[in-house]
Design an enzyme around this catalytic site. Sequence first.
Site, PDB file in Angstrom:
ATOM      1  N   GLU A 156       0.817  -1.224   0.000  1.00  0.00           N
ATOM      2  CA  GLU A 156       0.000   0.000   0.000  1.00  0.00           C
ATOM      3  C   GLU A 156       0.851   1.276   0.000  1.00  0.00           C
ATOM      4  OE1 GLU A 156      -2.779  -0.506   3.234  1.00  0.00           O
ATOM      5  OE2 GLU A 156      -3.394  -2.474   2.497  1.00  0.00           O
ATOM      6  N   ASN A 197       2.257  -4.843  -3.274  1.00  0.00           N
ATOM      7  CA  ASN A 197       0.873  -5.253  -3.034  1.00  0.00           C
ATOM      8  C   ASN A 197       0.031  -4.007  -2.769  1.00  0.00           C
ATOM      9  OD1 ASN A 197      -0.946  -7.521  -2.443  1.00  0.00           O
ATOM     10  ND2 ASN A 197      -0.880  -6.847  -0.297  1.00  0.00           N
ATOM     11  N   HIS A 233     -10.359  -5.976  -2.017  1.00  0.00           N
ATOM     12  CA  HIS A 233     -11.354  -5.927  -0.941  1.00  0.00           C
ATOM     13  C   HIS A 233     -12.574  -5.232  -1.542  1.00  0.00           C
ATOM     14  CE1 HIS A 233      -8.570  -7.398   2.012  1.00  0.00           C
ATOM     15  NE2 HIS A 233      -7.687  -6.481   1.656  1.00  0.00           N
ATOM     16  N   GLU A 264      -5.603 -10.837  -1.497  1.00  0.00           N
ATOM     17  CA  GLU A 264      -6.391 -10.593  -0.270  1.00  0.00           C
ATOM     18  C   GLU A 264      -7.862 -10.435  -0.608  1.00  0.00           C
ATOM     19  OE1 GLU A 264      -5.088  -7.291   2.110  1.00  0.00           O
ATOM     20  OE2 GLU A 264      -2.979  -7.642   1.707  1.00  0.00           O
ATOM     21  N   ASP A 266     -11.789 -10.396  -0.571  1.00  0.00           N
ATOM     22  CA  ASP A 266     -13.057 -10.628   0.128  1.00  0.00           C
ATOM     23  C   ASP A 266     -14.108  -9.685  -0.447  1.00  0.00           C
ATOM     24  OD1 ASP A 266     -12.147  -8.305   1.341  1.00  0.00           O
ATOM     25  OD2 ASP A 266     -11.987  -9.172   3.349  1.00  0.00           O
TER      26      ASP A 266
HETATM   27  O1  9MR Z   1      -6.914  -8.563   8.453  1.00  0.00           O
HETATM   28  C1  9MR Z   1      -6.073  -7.670   9.121  1.00  0.00           C
HETATM   29  C2  9MR Z   1      -6.723  -7.239  10.419  1.00  0.00           C
HETATM   30  O2  9MR Z   1      -6.815  -8.329  11.330  1.00  0.00           O
HETATM   31  C3  9MR Z   1      -5.946  -6.100  11.047  1.00  0.00           C
HETATM   32  O3  9MR Z   1      -6.648  -5.625  12.202  1.00  0.00           O
HETATM   33  C4  9MR Z   1      -5.786  -4.993  10.030  1.00  0.00           C
HETATM   34  C5  9MR Z   1      -5.050  -3.841  10.670  1.00  0.00           C
HETATM   35  O4  9MR Z   1      -4.445  -3.000   9.820  1.00  0.00           O
HETATM   36  O5  9MR Z   1      -5.091  -5.497   8.887  1.00  0.00           O
HETATM   37  C6  9MR Z   1      -5.825  -6.466   8.228  1.00  0.00           C
HETATM   38  O6  9MR Z   1      -5.161  -6.930   7.053  1.00  0.00           O
HETATM   39  C7  9MR Z   1      -4.881  -5.950   6.057  1.00  0.00           C
HETATM   40  C8  9MR Z   1      -3.701  -6.429   5.290  1.00  0.00           C
HETATM   41  O7  9MR Z   1      -2.630  -6.712   6.151  1.00  0.00           O
HETATM   42  C9  9MR Z   1      -3.265  -5.423   4.230  1.00  0.00           C
HETATM   43  N1  9MR Z   1      -4.358  -5.061   3.353  1.00  0.00           N
HETATM   44  C10 9MR Z   1      -5.590  -4.681   4.025  1.00  0.00           C
HETATM   45  C11 9MR Z   1      -6.005  -5.749   5.032  1.00  0.00           C
HETATM   46  C12 9MR Z   1      -7.334  -5.370   5.664  1.00  0.00           C
HETATM   47  O8  9MR Z   1      -7.201  -4.188   6.395  1.00  0.00           O
END
Ligand code: 9MR
Length: 351
Positions: A156, A197, A233, A264, A266
């Site tokens: 990101e 990513n 997402h 990732e 969903d």
């Molecule tokens: O799924 C992850 C969640 O449990 C955490 O609280 C969150 C915090 O930043 O991050 C989530 O995973 C992220 C991933 O590492 C990077 N892309 C976005 C995902 C969803 O926020």
Amino acid sequence: MRRSVRVGGLAVLVAVLVAACRPVPPDATLRSLADLRDGRLIGTSVEPAQFGRSADATLIASQFSSVTPENVMKWEVVHPGPSTWNHAPGDAVVAFAEEHGQRVRGHTLVWHRQNPAWLTGGSYSRDELIAVLEDHISTLVGRYEGRVAQWDVVNEAIADDGTLRDTIWLRGIGPDYIRLAFEFAHAADPDAELFINDYLIERGGAKAATLLWIVASLRAQGVPIHGVGYQVHALVPSLMPTPEQFADEMRRFASRGMLVEITEMDVALQLPSDPTTGPQQQADAYGSAVMACLAVRECTGVTTWNYSDAESWIPGEFPGFGEASIYDAELRPKPAYERIRQLLWWNLRAR
Ligand code: 9MR
């Protein structure tokens, strides 16, 4: 000779078509179908606690051929003090994957979130911050050399308007932090596939344009960057691209020598969801992404972010949205799961 090749090719085509016309074998898992067709991987994010619950562990092991640690390889978990490491949870993910013949995607080496206070609150010169970054990457990637096949090296890095995101890394090191992170990771594991990513890059636009420029300039400098990860997402009703648009988007990177992967995925529904249209729209969105991956030779796999609604991060960050996974909270498969099974079954070896 030429004739027998043609006849042989026809026989294979007929066999594949006959197989594809048969219904999906009812007990075929996602991973068995993906393996059967062309070796592309189907993955999920995981937390070590899930391995201790037998229904979850069985599902993860039987349905998926790749796992991504959802949180335990992030800085705040794995590197809680400047010289303190917490490798046990990451080790547990890698051990589970090895026991079950799964690939591991390491996630993530450089990000603006989930960083420990010692890092975000520290005051470092540029050289000091580079040294901190190198120590982190070489320790973590080196620990799993040969065992973690892909890393999300930089996550990101691009803001929604297409500029480089304002982070501790950009402020402390400058744009060069991206190149340095890839070089440090490559030095620690020369065989690992190294990814950049991001989210909202599947429809083109400002972020994708900047990403393409970053990738092209890094490759022109000989920097070891190998792949682009599409987070996807999605929300329903969704702005998902069509499979053709998404595949074209991936090909812009693939044609520059990059691998691509959906890292990732969903698809969140607005709650309360419509019991008829919600699951179907969700299946369509998951299906679009899977079709796009299957259509692009360089797409190495599709990973769902959380496998069940009981584990999903969505309600915590987007109140009013949820039910985003391919299994419900009781681990019952949803139409999206069945859609992915069908697509994998129908996939006629696009490679
Ligand atoms: O799924 C992850 C969640 O449990 C955490 O609280 C969150 C915090 O930043 O991050 C989530 O995973 C992220 C991933 O590492 C990077 N892309 C976005 C995902 C969803 O926020």
